[in-house]
Motif scaffolding. Sequence first.
Motif, short mmCIF file in Angstrom:
data_model
loop_
_atom_site.label_atom_id
_atom_site.label_comp_id
_atom_site.label_asym_id
_atom_site.label_seq_id
_atom_site.Cartn_x
_atom_site.Cartn_y
_atom_site.Cartn_z
N GLN A 52 0.86 -1.18 0.00
CA GLN A 52 0.00 0.00 0.00
C GLN A 52 0.90 1.24 0.00
OE1 GLN A 52 -1.06 -2.43 2.59
NE2 GLN A 52 -2.47 -3.25 1.08
N VAL A 53 0.61 2.15 -0.92
CA VAL A 53 1.45 3.34 -1.05
C VAL A 53 0.57 4.59 -1.04
CG1 VAL A 53 3.21 4.49 -2.44
CG2 VAL A 53 3.08 2.00 -2.44
N GLY A 54 0.85 5.52 -0.14
CA GLY A 54 0.08 6.76 -0.05
C GLY A 54 0.64 7.83 -0.97
N PHE A 55 -0.24 8.65 -1.54
CA PHE A 55 0.24 9.76 -2.37
C PHE A 55 -0.76 10.90 -2.30
CE2 PHE A 55 -2.51 10.00 -6.15
CZ PHE A 55 -3.26 8.84 -6.00
N LEU A 56 -0.28 12.09 -2.68
CA LEU A 56 -1.17 13.24 -2.82
C LEU A 56 -1.30 13.58 -4.29
CD1 LEU A 56 -1.58 13.78 0.17
CD2 LEU A 56 -1.09 16.17 -0.27
N PRO A 57 -2.47 14.10 -4.72
CA PRO A 57 -2.67 14.39 -6.15
C PRO A 57 -1.80 15.55 -6.63
CG PRO A 57 -4.58 15.10 -4.85
CD PRO A 57 -3.68 14.36 -3.92
N LEU A 58 -0.60 15.22 -7.08
CA LEU A 58 0.37 16.21 -7.58
C LEU A 58 1.12 15.57 -8.75
CD1 LEU A 58 1.79 17.21 -4.11
CD2 LEU A 58 0.84 18.87 -5.73
N VAL A 59 1.63 16.41 -9.63
CA VAL A 59 2.37 15.90 -10.79
C VAL A 59 3.56 15.05 -10.34
CG1 VAL A 59 3.87 16.61 -12.69
CG2 VAL A 59 1.66 17.71 -12.41
N LEU A 95 1.45 -2.39 -6.54
CA LEU A 95 1.27 -1.18 -5.75
C LEU A 95 -0.22 -0.88 -5.63
CD1 LEU A 95 4.07 1.18 -7.15
CD2 LEU A 95 4.21 -0.56 -5.35
N ASP A 96 -0.66 -0.77 -4.39
CA ASP A 96 -2.05 -0.37 -4.13
C ASP A 96 -1.98 1.11 -3.74
OD1 ASP A 96 -4.58 0.04 -3.20
OD2 ASP A 96 -4.41 -1.34 -1.50
N LEU A 97 -2.21 1.98 -4.74
CA LEU A 97 -2.01 3.42 -4.52
C LEU A 97 -3.21 4.03 -3.81
CD1 LEU A 97 -0.38 4.30 -7.96
CD2 LEU A 97 0.77 4.07 -5.76
N PRO A 132 -5.83 12.70 1.74
CA PRO A 132 -6.45 14.02 1.73
C PRO A 132 -5.49 15.15 2.14
CG PRO A 132 -7.14 12.81 3.67
CD PRO A 132 -6.27 11.87 2.88
N SER A 133 -4.44 14.82 2.87
CA SER A 133 -3.53 15.88 3.34
C SER A 133 -2.18 15.25 3.65
CB SER A 133 -4.09 16.53 4.61
OG SER A 133 -4.10 15.60 5.68
N TRP A 134 -1.15 16.09 3.75
CA TRP A 134 0.18 15.56 4.06
C TRP A 134 0.23 14.94 5.45
CZ3 TRP A 134 3.01 14.23 0.34
CH2 TRP A 134 3.09 14.98 -0.84
N SER A 135 -0.46 15.59 6.40
CA SER A 135 -0.42 15.03 7.75
C SER A 135 -1.12 13.67 7.77
CB SER A 135 -1.03 15.99 8.77
OG SER A 135 -2.17 16.63 8.27
N ALA A 136 -2.18 13.53 6.99
CA ALA A 136 -2.87 12.24 6.96
C ALA A 136 -1.99 11.16 6.34
CB ALA A 136 -4.18 12.37 6.19
N VAL A 137 -1.29 11.50 5.25
CA VAL A 137 -0.42 10.50 4.60
C VAL A 137 0.73 10.12 5.54
CG1 VAL A 137 1.17 10.08 2.69
CG2 VAL A 137 -1.03 11.13 2.24
N GLY A 160 1.28 2.40 9.91
CA GLY A 160 1.30 1.15 9.16
C GLY A 160 0.10 0.91 8.27
N ARG A 161 -0.69 1.96 8.02
CA ARG A 161 -1.81 1.79 7.08
C ARG A 161 -1.30 1.69 5.66
NH1 ARG A 161 -6.91 0.93 9.40
NH2 ARG A 161 -6.04 0.66 11.45
N VAL A 162 -0.16 2.31 5.39
CA VAL A 162 0.52 2.14 4.10
C VAL A 162 1.98 1.80 4.43
CG1 VAL A 162 -0.95 3.75 2.81
CG2 VAL A 162 1.12 4.61 3.91
N GLN A 163 2.65 1.13 3.50
CA GLN A 163 4.04 0.75 3.75
C GLN A 163 5.02 1.79 3.20
OE1 GLN A 163 1.97 -2.13 2.40
NE2 GLN A 163 1.50 -2.05 4.58
N ALA A 164 4.57 2.58 2.24
CA ALA A 164 5.44 3.58 1.64
C ALA A 164 4.59 4.78 1.25
CB ALA A 164 6.14 3.01 0.41
#
Lengths: 391, 193
Positions: free
Chosen positions: A7-14, A35-37, A41-46, A53-57
């Motif tokens: 699981q990989v966290g990301f923010l909607p950015l180029v 990859l489960d992308l 919603p926010s940097w603090s959330a990611v 441990g909700r996401v590994q990267a």
Amino acid sequence: MIADTLQVGFLPLVDAAPLIVAHEMGFAAEESIALDLRRGPSWSAVRDMLSFGRVQAAHMLSPVPVAAALGLGGTGTPLSAVSVLSVNGDTIGVSNALAARMRQSGHDFGYRDARAAGAALIAHAEHPLRLGVPFPFSMHAELLYYWLSALGMPAPQNVDIRTVPPSLMAQALEAGEIDAFCVGEPWGSIAVENGVGQLLLPGNAIWSFSPEKVLAVRSDWAAAQPDLVGRLIRAVWRAGRWLAEPDARTLAAELLSRKEYLDLPSELLDRALTGRMVISQRGEERQVDRFVEFHRGAAGFPWRSQAEWIGMQLAARTGLDRAAAAKAARTVFRSDLYRDALANTRAELPGASSKIEGTLREQTAVASVSGRLFLEPDAFFDGRIFEPSKD
Amino acid sequence: MVTLSIVVVEPDRDRALLIVDSLRDAGDFDVHVISEPTGLARRIQAISPDVVLIDLENPSRDMLEELALASGPMDRPVAMFVDKSGAGLTDAAIEAGVSAYVVDGMQPGRVKPILDAAIARFRMFQRMRTELAETKRALEERKMIDRAKGMLMRARGIDEDAAYALLRKTAMDQGKRVAEVASALVTAAGLLG
């Protein structure tokens, strides 16, 4: 072979592109990982998703893991930057009112010269100048602090730097809550498109090779899963190499524009990827070299000196002990893991893991592990250099 | 004991009221609601609460991170609550989608009832959110299937049941969902004019 799912966290950015491309173009599958992308919603959330441990990267602002190592913000979970995901990619923009005053006195909006743009901004700004950045610990904030204090307008006396989420930046400018911003694409272009602001300067005019986003993992996870970390680093490196091909950009813009990723028109995303920026609603274009870089000049290499620069800036501002901060910061960028992961690939890796930041004014060949590597310019606009502590 | 003051950051008025009710049931608290993201950090500073509750999905949450950097002696440093509490509560809070910031140094015992109430309420919101999304999706699919059926009925001169059977068979043959086949048909018909 059954793929391991990460699981990989990301923010909607180029600059989330390397992760999205690694998934969509099969570079992750080549390493037998899926990859489960997960869009956050926010940097603090990611950051918290990663810490708990909700996401590994995660796609992460480069100063966030450094700040965590210095005990600033977050949950105290040690984080490691195992690769730089993107170099540069921010843009500074100003409100229409401020732009009009600057143009009237002759500023050309050349979108290139940090000294000229800064002088014009300082001359015409109300005091204090209110600037929006996406997060307190971000390269955006660091570039603004560095730029404005070098030009004689030190924070916090004359500058009020406020946190505004990227997706709300144009709105904040329109509402008159801020006079200017520094934000990652496409959110600067969206301010232009909505007719609420104009672009003044790309971030790379301040520091020509700034580590913008990193691939962050929990340090204990990296220690426990060296094989998975290596596969992830390689998948992202290959995605970066693909993104550096000129032909790839159109397709990359299409992939990013999908609903599950950025959910924005590809035409807007194309600007940052090609460096063809539209700086005003009148359609004025500016071509910027290395507006955002995913590969060239060993862009993915997490230099310990980059982390140390960030650590020193944070320490200076928050009153922490500088020597201790430098020491803590440099261990966050894991050039060791990056080297291990790419040892048997065609990646050109630099001989050293730390460099004097700011000395390169043009492309320069340096010794690499297997031959020769070209580093891209890394100069600061004011010509200062940053000498990291000895290894 | 001094009454604890709580700020709830919630743009939706109805949701905010529900949270306030739950908190009132849980104890005697001084509850404020902020619905606008404008100047969030400064507004919270002005109220100077003991606890801030915010939806994990709210992008404005990043504005609260500024509060973690107390710059003056009058500023109240805050910490994200979940890191200081028991592991069970942390997980429950994250799962339910609530994040809480509390004044540094506050005893976890005093915050627990607040967070328990918030978690219960947020869980309910999360269920509602999922249900709403599912209902919307089902409705859209139903509309799409109806349009595709109508096209087939006209084009082939068949009745509604036959049209649906044709869609279902095509979907099975292609390993797709009926809604996907219907959507492809409607899109293609739109393109052909």
